[in-house]
Scaffold this motif. Structure first.
Motif, PDB file in Angstrom:
ATOM      1  N   GLY A 155       0.863  -1.125   0.096  1.00  0.00           N
ATOM      2  CA  GLY A 155      -0.201   0.125   0.044  1.00  0.00           C
ATOM      3  C   GLY A 155       0.740   1.204  -0.107  1.00  0.00           C
ATOM      4  O   GLY A 155       0.474   2.131  -0.448  1.00  0.00           O
ATOM      5  N   SER A 156       1.908   1.105   0.699  1.00  0.00           N
ATOM      6  CA  SER A 156       2.811   2.548   0.872  1.00  0.00           C
ATOM      7  C   SER A 156       3.533   2.434  -0.438  1.00  0.00           C
ATOM      8  O   SER A 156       3.852   3.883  -0.864  1.00  0.00           O
ATOM      9  N   LYS A 157       4.019   1.645  -1.092  1.00  0.00           N
ATOM     10  CA  LYS A 157       4.901   1.803  -2.197  1.00  0.00           C
ATOM     11  C   LYS A 157       3.882   2.088  -3.600  1.00  0.00           C
ATOM     12  O   LYS A 157       4.429   2.680  -4.652  1.00  0.00           O
ATOM     13  N   PHE A 158       3.018   1.391  -3.589  1.00  0.00           N
ATOM     14  CA  PHE A 158       2.155   1.542  -4.960  1.00  0.00           C
ATOM     15  C   PHE A 158       1.014   2.610  -4.611  1.00  0.00           C
ATOM     16  O   PHE A 158      -0.218   2.289  -4.601  1.00  0.00           O
ATOM     17  N   LYS A 159       1.040   3.810  -4.212  1.00  0.00           N
ATOM     18  CA  LYS A 159       0.079   4.770  -3.682  1.00  0.00           C
ATOM     19  C   LYS A 159      -0.658   5.012  -4.913  1.00  0.00           C
ATOM     20  O   LYS A 159      -1.752   5.340  -4.784  1.00  0.00           O
ATOM     21  N   GLU A 160       0.015   5.438  -5.991  1.00  0.00           N
ATOM     22  CA  GLU A 160      -1.062   5.844  -7.235  1.00  0.00           C
ATOM     23  C   GLU A 160      -1.821   4.653  -7.979  1.00  0.00           C
ATOM     24  O   GLU A 160      -2.910   5.014  -8.187  1.00  0.00           O
TER      25      GLU A 160
END
Length: 170
Positions: A155-160
């Protein structure tokens, strides 16, 4: 080139553009490694629980367990996950993502192994049922640690694209 912001591409030379593209490629590889690593961790965690559980209903019938007891034993793992996932972010924040994954899987694996020794340890069906339930419950509590860690990292790495990443993770 079209995905690079205009301010970055206007002053770039060919060698500068190559460096910028290499950085973008490295970031995509890092994201892929993270995603693949999380999928591997979740796969290991699910396989460790799914292997004994897939054979358990037939074994429980041979032991003479009521179907309600079998259902309660199989529901103990998700119950443990749902309780432990409430405090897992605090543990992740306290000891870090890598340590949390290692801790969760390292403790869960021997607990799952204990699942197979329950019939040898306990004599009566009541004691066996309680032990089966407790082993599944504590395995679920430990299993929530790597699962929650992976979901937080994705969730934090793939925010977009977090919705698509989470759908793929589930």
């Amino acid at each position: 080139l079209a995905s690079i912001p205009f301010g970055l591409r206007s002053g770039c030379t060919d060698s500068g553009m190559g460096k910028l593209m290499a950085v973008g490629s490295r970031i995509r590889q890092d994201w892929f490694r993270l995603y693949a690593g999380c999928m591997f961790l979740l796969g290991c965690q699910y396989a460790t629980n799914a292997f004994p559980v897939s054979f358990f209903p037939a074994f429980a019938d041979d032991l003479g367990f009521h179907s309600m007891t079998t259902g309660l034993i199989l529901a103990a793992y998700p119950l443990g996950i749902s309780i432990s996932s409430q405090v897992a972010p605090l543990i992740i924040w306290r000891i870090g993502t890598r340590n949390t994954c290692v801790l969760g899987l390292s403790v869960m694996a021997p607990i799952i192994a204990c699942f197979g020794f329950v019939p040898d340890v306990a004599d009566g069906n009541d004691a066996r049922g309680v032990l089966f339930f407790l082993v599944q419950f504590f395995a679920g509590m430990c299993g929530a640690l790597p699962e929650t860690t992976c979901f937080i990292m994705i969730g934090s790495k793939f925010k977009e694209h977090s919705a698509a990443a989470m759908v793929g993770a589930n």
